[in-house]
Design a protein around this motif. Structure first.
Motif, PDB file in Angstrom:
ATOM      1  N   ALA A  36       0.831  -1.203   0.000  1.00 10.72           N
ATOM      2  CA  ALA A  36       0.000   0.000   0.000  1.00 10.72           C
ATOM      3  C   ALA A  36       0.866   1.255   0.000  1.00 10.72           C
ATOM      4  CB  ALA A  36      -0.917  -0.002   1.216  1.00 10.72           C
ATOM      5  N   MET A  37       2.021   1.176   0.648  1.00  9.11           N
ATOM      6  CA  MET A  37       2.921   2.326   0.692  1.00  9.11           C
ATOM      7  C   MET A  37       3.443   2.657  -0.703  1.00  9.11           C
ATOM      8  SD  MET A  37       4.925   1.296   4.226  1.00  9.11           S
ATOM      9  CE  MET A  37       5.876   2.805   4.371  1.00  9.11           C
ATOM     10  N   TYR A  38       3.852   1.625  -1.451  1.00  6.85           N
ATOM     11  CA  TYR A  38       4.329   1.860  -2.814  1.00  6.85           C
ATOM     12  C   TYR A  38       3.188   2.291  -3.733  1.00  6.85           C
ATOM     13  CZ  TYR A  38       8.762  -0.140  -1.373  1.00  6.85           C
ATOM     14  OH  TYR A  38       9.957  -0.356  -0.726  1.00  6.85           O
ATOM     15  N   ARG A  39       2.005   1.764  -3.480  1.00  5.95           N
ATOM     16  CA  ARG A  39       0.838   2.187  -4.252  1.00  5.95           C
ATOM     17  C   ARG A  39       0.509   3.654  -3.978  1.00  5.95           C
ATOM     18  NH1 ARG A  39      -2.854  -1.324  -6.531  1.00  5.95           N
ATOM     19  NH2 ARG A  39      -2.170  -3.492  -6.650  1.00  5.95           N
ATOM     20  N   ALA A  40       0.685   4.081  -2.732  1.00  6.42           N
ATOM     21  CA  ALA A  40       0.405   5.473  -2.378  1.00  6.42           C
ATOM     22  C   ALA A  40       1.395   6.414  -3.068  1.00  6.42           C
ATOM     23  CB  ALA A  40       0.466   5.649  -0.862  1.00  6.42           C
ATOM     24  N   ASP A  83      -6.611   1.483   7.296  1.00  6.26           N
ATOM     25  CA  ASP A  83      -6.751   2.116   5.991  1.00  6.26           C
ATOM     26  C   ASP A  83      -5.509   2.950   5.708  1.00  6.26           C
ATOM     27  OD1 ASP A  83      -9.282   1.139   5.376  1.00  6.26           O
ATOM     28  OD2 ASP A  83     -10.309   2.821   6.351  1.00  6.26           O
ATOM     29  N   THR A  84      -5.220   3.131   4.418  1.00  2.30           N
ATOM     30  CA  THR A  84      -4.048   3.887   3.994  1.00  2.30           C
ATOM     31  C   THR A  84      -4.411   5.354   3.756  1.00  2.30           C
ATOM     32  OG1 THR A  84      -3.292   1.885   2.848  1.00  2.30           O
ATOM     33  CG2 THR A  84      -2.134   3.944   2.346  1.00  2.30           C
ATOM     34  N   TYR A  85      -3.567   6.239   4.288  1.00  2.00           N
ATOM     35  CA  TYR A  85      -3.758   7.675   4.099  1.00  2.00           C
ATOM     36  C   TYR A  85      -2.519   8.260   3.426  1.00  2.00           C
ATOM     37  CZ  TYR A  85      -7.923   7.753   7.048  1.00  2.00           C
ATOM     38  OH  TYR A  85      -9.188   7.551   7.558  1.00  2.00           O
ATOM     39  N   LEU A  86      -2.743   9.100   2.423  1.00  2.00           N
ATOM     40  CA  LEU A  86      -1.685   9.812   1.730  1.00  2.00           C
ATOM     41  C   LEU A  86      -1.831  11.287   2.041  1.00  2.00           C
ATOM     42  CD1 LEU A  86       0.631  10.110  -0.345  1.00  2.00           C
ATOM     43  CD2 LEU A  86      -1.128  10.100  -2.155  1.00  2.00           C
ATOM     44  N   ASN A  87      -0.866  11.829   2.751  1.00  2.00           N
ATOM     45  CA  ASN A  87      -0.925  13.234   3.177  1.00  2.00           C
ATOM     46  C   ASN A  87      -2.264  13.549   3.842  1.00  2.00           C
ATOM     47  OD1 ASN A  87       1.672  13.618   2.190  1.00  2.00           O
ATOM     48  ND2 ASN A  87       0.947  14.254   0.168  1.00  2.00           N
ATOM     49  N   SER A  93      -9.188   3.026  -1.312  1.00  3.77           N
ATOM     50  CA  SER A  93      -9.807   2.555  -2.560  1.00  3.77           C
ATOM     51  C   SER A  93      -9.036   3.042  -3.781  1.00  3.77           C
ATOM     52  CB  SER A  93     -11.262   3.031  -2.653  1.00  3.77           C
ATOM     53  OG  SER A  93     -12.041   2.449  -1.631  1.00  3.77           O
ATOM     54  N   ASN A  94      -8.562   4.272  -3.733  1.00  2.00           N
ATOM     55  CA  ASN A  94      -7.853   4.864  -4.877  1.00  2.00           C
ATOM     56  C   ASN A  94      -6.607   4.085  -5.261  1.00  2.00           C
ATOM     57  OD1 ASN A  94      -9.129   6.865  -2.966  1.00  2.00           O
ATOM     58  ND2 ASN A  94      -8.978   8.196  -4.755  1.00  2.00           N
ATOM     59  N   ILE A  95      -5.904   3.530  -4.276  1.00  4.02           N
ATOM     60  CA  ILE A  95      -4.638   2.846  -4.575  1.00  4.02           C
ATOM     61  C   ILE A  95      -4.847   1.417  -5.065  1.00  4.02           C
ATOM     62  CG2 ILE A  95      -3.338   4.259  -2.943  1.00  4.02           C
ATOM     63  CD1 ILE A  95      -3.351   1.865  -1.012  1.00  4.02           C
ATOM     64  N   ARG A  96      -6.094   0.944  -5.069  1.00  3.00           N
ATOM     65  CA  ARG A  96      -6.355  -0.449  -5.481  1.00  3.00           C
ATOM     66  C   ARG A  96      -6.821  -0.560  -6.929  1.00  3.00           C
ATOM     67  NH1 ARG A  96      -3.610  -2.777  -1.374  1.00  3.00           N
ATOM     68  NH2 ARG A  96      -4.194  -1.782   0.588  1.00  3.00           N
ATOM     69  N   THR A  97      -6.835   0.542  -7.677  1.00  6.90           N
ATOM     70  CA  THR A  97      -7.311   0.509  -9.054  1.00  6.90           C
ATOM     71  C   THR A  97      -6.294  -0.180  -9.963  1.00  6.90           C
ATOM     72  OG1 THR A  97      -6.306   2.637  -9.620  1.00  6.90           O
ATOM     73  CG2 THR A  97      -8.546   2.683  -8.695  1.00  6.90           C
ATOM     74  N   LEU A  98      -6.778  -0.635 -11.114  1.00  3.35           N
ATOM     75  CA  LEU A  98      -5.890  -1.284 -12.085  1.00  3.35           C
ATOM     76  C   LEU A  98      -4.875  -0.282 -12.626  1.00  3.35           C
ATOM     77  CD1 LEU A  98      -5.160  -3.849 -13.615  1.00  3.35           C
ATOM     78  CD2 LEU A  98      -6.839  -3.232 -15.361  1.00  3.35           C
ATOM     79  N   GLU A  99      -5.267   0.976 -12.742  1.00  2.00           N
ATOM     80  CA  GLU A  99      -4.337   2.000 -13.243  1.00  2.00           C
ATOM     81  C   GLU A  99      -3.124   2.126 -12.320  1.00  2.00           C
ATOM     82  OE1 GLU A  99      -4.333   6.614 -14.882  1.00  2.00           O
ATOM     83  OE2 GLU A  99      -6.023   5.878 -13.697  1.00  2.00           O
ATOM     84  N   VAL A 100      -3.361   2.130 -11.012  1.00  2.00           N
ATOM     85  CA  VAL A 100      -2.249   2.172 -10.069  1.00  2.00           C
ATOM     86  C   VAL A 100      -1.440   0.876 -10.168  1.00  2.00           C
ATOM     87  CG1 VAL A 100      -1.627   2.174  -7.613  1.00  2.00           C
ATOM     88  CG2 VAL A 100      -3.327   3.791  -8.467  1.00  2.00           C
ATOM     89  N   TYR A 163      -9.895  -9.824  -9.984  1.00  2.00           N
ATOM     90  CA  TYR A 163     -11.110  -9.503 -10.748  1.00  2.00           C
ATOM     91  C   TYR A 163     -12.330  -9.497  -9.826  1.00  2.00           C
ATOM     92  CZ  TYR A 163     -14.962 -10.142 -14.058  1.00  2.00           C
ATOM     93  OH  TYR A 163     -16.146 -10.010 -14.758  1.00  2.00           O
ATOM     94  N   ASP A 164     -12.452 -10.558  -9.028  1.00  2.00           N
ATOM     95  CA  ASP A 164     -13.592 -10.674  -8.110  1.00  2.00           C
ATOM     96  C   ASP A 164     -13.607  -9.538  -7.094  1.00  2.00           C
ATOM     97  OD1 ASP A 164     -14.302 -13.001  -9.410  1.00  2.00           O
ATOM     98  OD2 ASP A 164     -13.433 -14.333  -7.910  1.00  2.00           O
ATOM     99  N   GLU A 165     -12.430  -9.158  -6.613  1.00  2.00           N
ATOM    100  CA  GLU A 165     -12.324  -8.079  -5.630  1.00  2.00           C
ATOM    101  C   GLU A 165     -12.789  -6.748  -6.217  1.00  2.00           C
ATOM    102  OE1 GLU A 165      -8.837  -5.759  -3.025  1.00  2.00           O
ATOM    103  OE2 GLU A 165      -8.315  -7.437  -4.340  1.00  2.00           O
ATOM    104  N   LEU A 166     -12.366  -6.457  -7.442  1.00  2.00           N
ATOM    105  CA  LEU A 166     -12.755  -5.209  -8.083  1.00  2.00           C
ATOM    106  C   LEU A 166     -14.252  -5.174  -8.382  1.00  2.00           C
ATOM    107  CD1 LEU A 166      -9.745  -4.740 -10.545  1.00  2.00           C
ATOM    108  CD2 LEU A 166     -10.254  -3.362  -8.519  1.00  2.00           C
ATOM    109  N   LYS A 167     -14.787  -6.298  -8.865  1.00  2.00           N
ATOM    110  CA  LYS A 167     -16.223  -6.357  -9.173  1.00  2.00           C
ATOM    111  C   LYS A 167     -17.058  -6.195  -7.906  1.00  2.00           C
ATOM    112  CE  LYS A 167     -17.791  -7.105 -12.711  1.00  2.00           C
ATOM    113  NZ  LYS A 167     -18.183  -6.172 -13.798  1.00  2.00           N
ATOM    114  N   GLU A 168     -16.582  -6.793  -6.819  1.00  2.00           N
ATOM    115  CA  GLU A 168     -17.298  -6.696  -5.545  1.00  2.00           C
ATOM    116  C   GLU A 168     -17.359  -5.246  -5.066  1.00  2.00           C
ATOM    117  OE1 GLU A 168     -16.858  -8.353  -0.965  1.00  2.00           O
ATOM    118  OE2 GLU A 168     -15.912  -9.463  -2.601  1.00  2.00           O
ATOM    119  N   LYS A 169     -16.316  -4.489  -5.385  1.00  2.00           N
ATOM    120  CA  LYS A 169     -16.275  -3.075  -4.996  1.00  2.00           C
ATOM    121  C   LYS A 169     -16.987  -2.174  -5.997  1.00  2.00           C
ATOM    122  CE  LYS A 169     -11.922  -3.426  -2.431  1.00  2.00           C
ATOM    123  NZ  LYS A 169     -10.486  -3.006  -2.394  1.00  2.00           N
TER     124      LYS A 169
END
Length: 230
Positions: A36-40, A83-87, A93-100, A163-169
């Motif tokens: 999560a840190m690298y994703r942030a 939960d992860t906080y950036l600044n 949720s933002n850091i779990r997207t496929l784009e990230v 895939y299942d995780e993203l669809k569930e969200k």
């Protein structure tokens, strides 16, 4: 009770975070999601235009911005997990997207990013009683950890889980795109020059391709009890 450091490493989308979070909760330990840190950091780079048009990182610009990146974790009473906080902004949720996901391996391969994150991770775990998951916890961050687990599963199983995780969200997801991402991340994580993904010599391997979360939890707890002498 004896306090130990538990390092859980492995490939992307293996369920490491779920395993580590649940184990930390059971033990009353601190949990640190290093992925999560690298994703942030990746999200920060995306938000501040630190990627070139070809997808490469503007490393010099990112290095100048590193002092402005503050990553923290706050316990969520509803989920029972951090939960992860950036600044100071909630970005779980933002850091779990496929784009990230498509950019995180590039960010994680940058030496000064790893140096900054590893230093923070070591501070978080200096008093033991910590469960940390990532790619290099047992090899670089805590090579002396009392318990090291290396998690693996087939690329197809991991892509399906993601895939299942993203669809569930309720987030957009395409299985083939996710499978491609998983395979590309495996290659990049394993072949980067700095802290590549590899199994520590004293790590215990777990292939959880066909295991339930409950089965993984039982397996892990048995190992923990052996290490703490129960």
């Amino acid at each position: 009770m004896k306090k130990i450091t538990i390092a859980i490493d492995g490939f992307s989308s293996c369920g490491k975070s779920t395993m580590a979070k649940d184990l930390a909760k059971q033990l009353g330990y601190i949990y640190v999601d290093t992925g999560a840190m690298y994703r942030a950091v990746t999200l920060f780079a995306m938000q501040h235009g630190l990627f070139n048009a070809d997808g490469s990182v503007k490393t010099q610009d990112l290095q100048q911005q590193m002092s402005h990146i503050n990553i923290t974790f706050k316990f969520n009473k509803l989920t029972g997990r951090p939960d992860t906080y950036l600044n100071n902004e909630l970005v779980e949720s933002n850091i779990r997207t496929l784009e990230v996901s498509n950019h995180v391996s590039q960010i994680a391969a940058i030496p000064f990013v790893r140096e900054a994150m590893v230093a923070q991770q070591q501070r978080l775990g200096k008093d033991k009683a910590v469960v940390m998951d990532g790619r290099d916890i047992g090899t670089v961050v805590f090579p002396e950890a009392e318990l090291k687990v290396f998690v693996t599963a087939s690329a197809e199983v991991r892509a399906q889980r993601r895939y299942d995780e993203l669809k569930e969200k309720g987030m957009p997801a395409d299985f083939n795109d996710i499978l491609k991402n998983v395979e590309e991340r495996d290659y990049l994580d394993s072949h980067r020059e700095v802290s590549p993904l590899r199994k520590a010599p004293d790590a215990i391997e777990l292939d959880n391709s066909h295991m339930t979360i409950a089965e993984q939890s039982d397996w892990l707890m048995k190992l923990v009890k052996e290490r703490i002498g129960e």
